[in-house]
Design a protein around this motif. Structure first.
Motif, PDB file in Angstrom:
ATOM      1  N   LEU A 125       0.970  -1.143   0.068  1.00  0.00           N
ATOM      2  CA  LEU A 125       0.085  -0.136  -0.291  1.00  0.00           C
ATOM      3  C   LEU A 125       0.855   1.160   0.385  1.00  0.00           C
ATOM      4  O   LEU A 125       1.794   1.269   1.203  1.00  0.00           O
ATOM      5  N   GLY A 126      -0.174   2.248  -0.633  1.00  0.00           N
ATOM      6  CA  GLY A 126       1.084   3.282  -0.376  1.00  0.00           C
ATOM      7  C   GLY A 126       0.515   4.561   0.559  1.00  0.00           C
ATOM      8  O   GLY A 126      -0.142   3.817   0.773  1.00  0.00           O
ATOM      9  N   VAL A 127       1.342   4.817   1.568  1.00  0.00           N
ATOM     10  CA  VAL A 127       0.810   5.515   3.007  1.00  0.00           C
ATOM     11  C   VAL A 127       1.489   6.807   2.382  1.00  0.00           C
ATOM     12  O   VAL A 127       2.577   7.161   2.359  1.00  0.00           O
ATOM     13  N   LEU A 128       1.050   7.867   2.659  1.00  0.00           N
ATOM     14  CA  LEU A 128       1.165   9.102   3.318  1.00  0.00           C
ATOM     15  C   LEU A 128       1.150  10.130   3.933  1.00  0.00           C
ATOM     16  O   LEU A 128      -0.064   9.610   4.937  1.00  0.00           O
ATOM     17  N   VAL A 129       2.060  10.714   5.185  1.00  0.00           N
ATOM     18  CA  VAL A 129       0.744  10.913   5.898  1.00  0.00           C
ATOM     19  C   VAL A 129       1.688  12.435   6.308  1.00  0.00           C
ATOM     20  O   VAL A 129       2.654  12.993   5.940  1.00  0.00           O
ATOM     21  N   LEU A 130       0.951  13.019   7.118  1.00  0.00           N
ATOM     22  CA  LEU A 130       0.440  14.544   6.393  1.00  0.00           C
ATOM     23  C   LEU A 130       1.090  15.258   7.951  1.00  0.00           C
ATOM     24  O   LEU A 130       0.272  14.308   8.736  1.00  0.00           O
ATOM     25  N   ASP A 131       0.491  16.161   8.578  1.00  0.00           N
ATOM     26  CA  ASP A 131       0.098  17.002   9.939  1.00  0.00           C
ATOM     27  C   ASP A 131      -1.232  16.975   9.576  1.00  0.00           C
ATOM     28  O   ASP A 131      -1.526  17.596   8.531  1.00  0.00           O
ATOM     29  N   TYR A 132      -2.147  16.736  10.882  1.00  0.00           N
ATOM     30  CA  TYR A 132      -3.415  16.702  10.498  1.00  0.00           C
ATOM     31  C   TYR A 132      -3.486  18.313  11.772  1.00  0.00           C
ATOM     32  O   TYR A 132      -2.683  18.579  12.190  1.00  0.00           O
ATOM     33  N   LEU A 133      -4.214  18.233  10.275  1.00  0.00           N
ATOM     34  CA  LEU A 133      -5.155  19.959  10.814  1.00  0.00           C
ATOM     35  C   LEU A 133      -6.166  20.284  11.608  1.00  0.00           C
ATOM     36  O   LEU A 133      -6.929  19.609  11.622  1.00  0.00           O
ATOM     37  N   GLU A 134      -6.350  20.723  13.064  1.00  0.00           N
ATOM     38  CA  GLU A 134      -6.541  20.699  13.973  1.00  0.00           C
ATOM     39  C   GLU A 134      -8.518  21.469  14.191  1.00  0.00           C
ATOM     40  O   GLU A 134      -7.591  22.612  13.121  1.00  0.00           O
ATOM     41  N   GLY A 135      -9.193  21.151  14.316  1.00  0.00           N
ATOM     42  CA  GLY A 135     -10.287  21.693  13.656  1.00  0.00           C
ATOM     43  C   GLY A 135     -10.731  21.818  12.609  1.00  0.00           C
ATOM     44  O   GLY A 135     -12.185  23.259  12.288  1.00  0.00           O
ATOM     45  N   PHE A 136     -10.215  21.044  11.368  1.00  0.00           N
ATOM     46  CA  PHE A 136     -10.715  21.723  10.127  1.00  0.00           C
ATOM     47  C   PHE A 136     -12.156  20.827   9.727  1.00  0.00           C
ATOM     48  O   PHE A 136     -12.850  20.768  10.388  1.00  0.00           O
ATOM     49  N   ALA A 137     -12.453  22.167   8.459  1.00  0.00           N
ATOM     50  CA  ALA A 137     -14.060  21.255   7.968  1.00  0.00           C
ATOM     51  C   ALA A 137     -13.783  21.243   5.972  1.00  0.00           C
ATOM     52  O   ALA A 137     -13.033  22.208   5.715  1.00  0.00           O
ATOM     53  N   PRO A 138     -14.273  20.777   5.854  1.00  0.00           N
ATOM     54  CA  PRO A 138     -13.854  20.122   4.406  1.00  0.00           C
ATOM     55  C   PRO A 138     -14.690  21.684   3.481  1.00  0.00           C
ATOM     56  O   PRO A 138     -16.082  22.127   4.395  1.00  0.00           O
ATOM     57  N   LEU A 139     -14.544  22.102   2.383  1.00  0.00           N
ATOM     58  CA  LEU A 139     -15.058  23.416   2.056  1.00  0.00           C
ATOM     59  C   LEU A 139     -17.061  23.276   1.751  1.00  0.00           C
ATOM     60  O   LEU A 139     -18.384  23.997   2.118  1.00  0.00           O
ATOM     61  N   ASP A 140     -17.358  21.892   1.514  1.00  0.00           N
ATOM     62  CA  ASP A 140     -18.912  21.199   1.309  1.00  0.00           C
ATOM     63  C   ASP A 140     -19.345  21.189   2.641  1.00  0.00           C
ATOM     64  O   ASP A 140     -20.671  20.471   2.555  1.00  0.00           O
ATOM     65  N   GLU A 141     -18.865  21.436   3.701  1.00  0.00           N
ATOM     66  CA  GLU A 141     -19.720  21.295   5.232  1.00  0.00           C
ATOM     67  C   GLU A 141     -19.613  22.749   5.382  1.00  0.00           C
ATOM     68  O   GLU A 141     -19.630  22.646   7.083  1.00  0.00           O
ATOM     69  N   VAL A 142     -19.000  23.597   4.762  1.00  0.00           N
ATOM     70  CA  VAL A 142     -19.472  25.552   5.658  1.00  0.00           C
ATOM     71  C   VAL A 142     -20.340  25.908   5.737  1.00  0.00           C
ATOM     72  O   VAL A 142     -20.693  25.467   4.704  1.00  0.00           O
ATOM     73  N   PRO A 143     -21.698  26.256   6.111  1.00  0.00           N
ATOM     74  CA  PRO A 143     -22.285  26.986   5.908  1.00  0.00           C
ATOM     75  C   PRO A 143     -22.287  28.080   4.442  1.00  0.00           C
ATOM     76  O   PRO A 143     -21.103  28.527   4.459  1.00  0.00           O
ATOM     77  N   ALA A 144     -22.872  28.182   3.660  1.00  0.00           N
ATOM     78  CA  ALA A 144     -23.232  28.691   2.269  1.00  0.00           C
ATOM     79  C   ALA A 144     -22.627  30.495   2.765  1.00  0.00           C
ATOM     80  O   ALA A 144     -21.575  31.109   1.777  1.00  0.00           O
ATOM     81  N   GLU A 145     -22.699  30.867   3.876  1.00  0.00           N
ATOM     82  CA  GLU A 145     -22.493  32.292   3.277  1.00  0.00           C
ATOM     83  C   GLU A 145     -20.773  32.350   4.206  1.00  0.00           C
ATOM     84  O   GLU A 145     -20.636  33.394   3.444  1.00  0.00           O
ATOM     85  N   ARG A 146     -20.795  31.830   4.472  1.00  0.00           N
ATOM     86  CA  ARG A 146     -19.018  31.387   4.689  1.00  0.00           C
ATOM     87  C   ARG A 146     -19.053  31.152   4.025  1.00  0.00           C
ATOM     88  O   ARG A 146     -17.873  31.504   3.680  1.00  0.00           O
ATOM     89  N   THR A 147     -18.909  30.246   3.210  1.00  0.00           N
ATOM     90  CA  THR A 147     -18.430  30.025   1.925  1.00  0.00           C
ATOM     91  C   THR A 147     -18.467  30.724   0.867  1.00  0.00           C
ATOM     92  O   THR A 147     -17.144  30.878  -0.280  1.00  0.00           O
ATOM     93  N   THR A 148     -19.472  31.469   0.584  1.00  0.00           N
ATOM     94  CA  THR A 148     -19.931  32.773  -0.244  1.00  0.00           C
ATOM     95  C   THR A 148     -18.284  33.276   0.232  1.00  0.00           C
ATOM     96  O   THR A 148     -17.591  34.352  -0.750  1.00  0.00           O
ATOM     97  N   ALA A 149     -18.265  33.922   1.623  1.00  0.00           N
ATOM     98  CA  ALA A 149     -16.926  34.661   1.818  1.00  0.00           C
ATOM     99  C   ALA A 149     -16.189  34.103   1.497  1.00  0.00           C
ATOM    100  O   ALA A 149     -14.853  34.929   1.066  1.00  0.00           O
ATOM    101  N   LEU A 150     -15.631  33.242   1.202  1.00  0.00           N
ATOM    102  CA  LEU A 150     -13.935  32.726   0.932  1.00  0.00           C
ATOM    103  C   LEU A 150     -14.463  32.531   0.110  1.00  0.00           C
ATOM    104  O   LEU A 150     -12.494  31.952  -0.521  1.00  0.00           O
ATOM    105  N   ALA A 151     -15.139  32.284  -1.045  1.00  0.00           N
ATOM    106  CA  ALA A 151     -14.978  31.672  -2.639  1.00  0.00           C
ATOM    107  C   ALA A 151     -13.998  32.543  -2.797  1.00  0.00           C
ATOM    108  O   ALA A 151     -12.566  31.859  -3.691  1.00  0.00           O
ATOM    109  N   PRO A 152     -13.779  34.324  -3.154  1.00  0.00           N
ATOM    110  CA  PRO A 152     -12.738  34.440  -3.555  1.00  0.00           C
ATOM    111  C   PRO A 152     -11.366  34.014  -3.723  1.00  0.00           C
ATOM    112  O   PRO A 152     -10.133  34.334  -4.077  1.00  0.00           O
ATOM    113  N   ARG A 153     -11.049  33.792  -2.120  1.00  0.00           N
ATOM    114  CA  ARG A 153      -9.628  33.593  -1.787  1.00  0.00           C
ATOM    115  C   ARG A 153      -9.253  32.034  -2.231  1.00  0.00           C
ATOM    116  O   ARG A 153      -8.293  31.379  -2.397  1.00  0.00           O
ATOM    117  N   LEU A 154     -10.510  31.278  -2.402  1.00  0.00           N
ATOM    118  CA  LEU A 154     -10.202  29.967  -2.938  1.00  0.00           C
ATOM    119  C   LEU A 154      -9.031  30.336  -4.486  1.00  0.00           C
ATOM    120  O   LEU A 154      -8.436  29.373  -4.851  1.00  0.00           O
TER     121      LEU A 154
END
Length: 275
Positions: A125-154
């Motif tokens: 198996l290929g295994v990739l290890v990265l540092d874990y980001l505490e408290g993250f949320a995927p973009l599709d789980e963020v409230p719509a109004e916050r996603t709209t505000a973050l979209a230009p930054r994306l």
């Protein structure tokens, strides 16, 4: 959906236990706590180890799916008149190793990405290890109004990636992680830089493909108008029109569900206005 069941990777429990035991030993842990993450396992099975490491386990099936997706991306490029610009990697370990290198390069050019730890092979198996980001949320789980505000930054982050000749290649909402007010990219790939005369064309095409993927990821979350408006803050109309040509190829991927017609319409408006 049959296609979704086919392309998802499945790793047996005994093989996952082998991976966890090996990592625990490597990192000096007598015991290890594992938390699996809910995700569409197109290209890996992700889990968190001891709330310290983000681990992706890549199977041979994941590698085969990657080959199918890569063929589709390169077919889109050829149809658009450009040589294919994404590489396939023959083994799960090569996939892990390549993503580690791509993550390192993203960080070098100033794009937020988790800190890379290592890539290794365990039990085939290929295994990739990265540092874990505490408290993250995927973009599709963020409230719509916050996603709209973050979209230009994306798109600002994506443009920074493209300015250095890199491409993400698999941009989906779940591959953009939100931590506080910062965006982090994961699951990246890169353009083949050994191309000479055709490199500029490949770079332009990969940028436009990435744009198409980003628009496809955002449209279900904020709507076509907001998605295109956000993209226009970082990219000229010519790039948006180029991305329009790739929407059809993105639309056939089983991991994107969006209104391609609405996006094309909004892009056409930008082109007609000369914006």
């Amino acid at each position: 959906m049959v296609v979704r069941r086919l392309v998802r990777g499945n790793v047996s429990w005994d093989r996952l236990e082998t991976v966890v035991r090996e990592l625990a030993a490597r990192y000096g842990r007598e015991t290890a706590h594992v938390r699996f993450l809910e995700a569409d396992n197109w290209l890996s099975t992700p889990f968190v180890l001891d709330d310290r490491y983000f681990v992706k386990v890549i199977t041979r099936q994941n590698s085969l799916v990657h080959a199918v997706f890569t063929t589709g991306r390169n077919l889109g490029a050829v149809t658009a008149g450009t040589e294919g610009f994404f590489d396939h990697f023959d083994t799960p370990y090569e996939m892990a190793e390549h993503e580690l290198a791509a993550t390192e390069r993203m960080r070098e050019v100033g794009v937020n990405a988790p800190e890379p730890v290592e890539a290794l092979e365990i039990d085939g198996l290929g295994v990739l290890v990265l540092d874990y980001l505490e408290g993250f949320a995927p973009l599709d789980e963020v409230p719509a109004e916050r996603t709209t505000a973050l979209a230009p930054r994306l798109f600002e982050e994506l443009a920074l990636l493209h300015e250095d000749g890199l491409a993400h290649g698999d941009l989906r909402a779940e591959n953009v992680l939100v931590v506080d007010d910062d965006l982090y990219f994961i699951d990246a790939t890169s353009v083949r830089e050994e191309q000479a005369a055709s490199y500029a064309d490949a770079r332009d095409s990969s940028r436009q493909y990435d744009l198409a993927c980003a628009l496809a990821a955002l449209e279900p979350l904020v709507g076509a108008r907001e998605a295109v408006a956000a993209a226009a803050t970082a990219y000229p109309a010519a790039d948006l029109l180029g991305a329009r040509e790739y929407l059809g190829f993105v639309d056939v991927r089983p991991d994107h569900t969006f209104d391609a017609t609405a996006l094309r319409g909004e892009i056409d408006k930008r082109g007609d206005d000369g914006e």
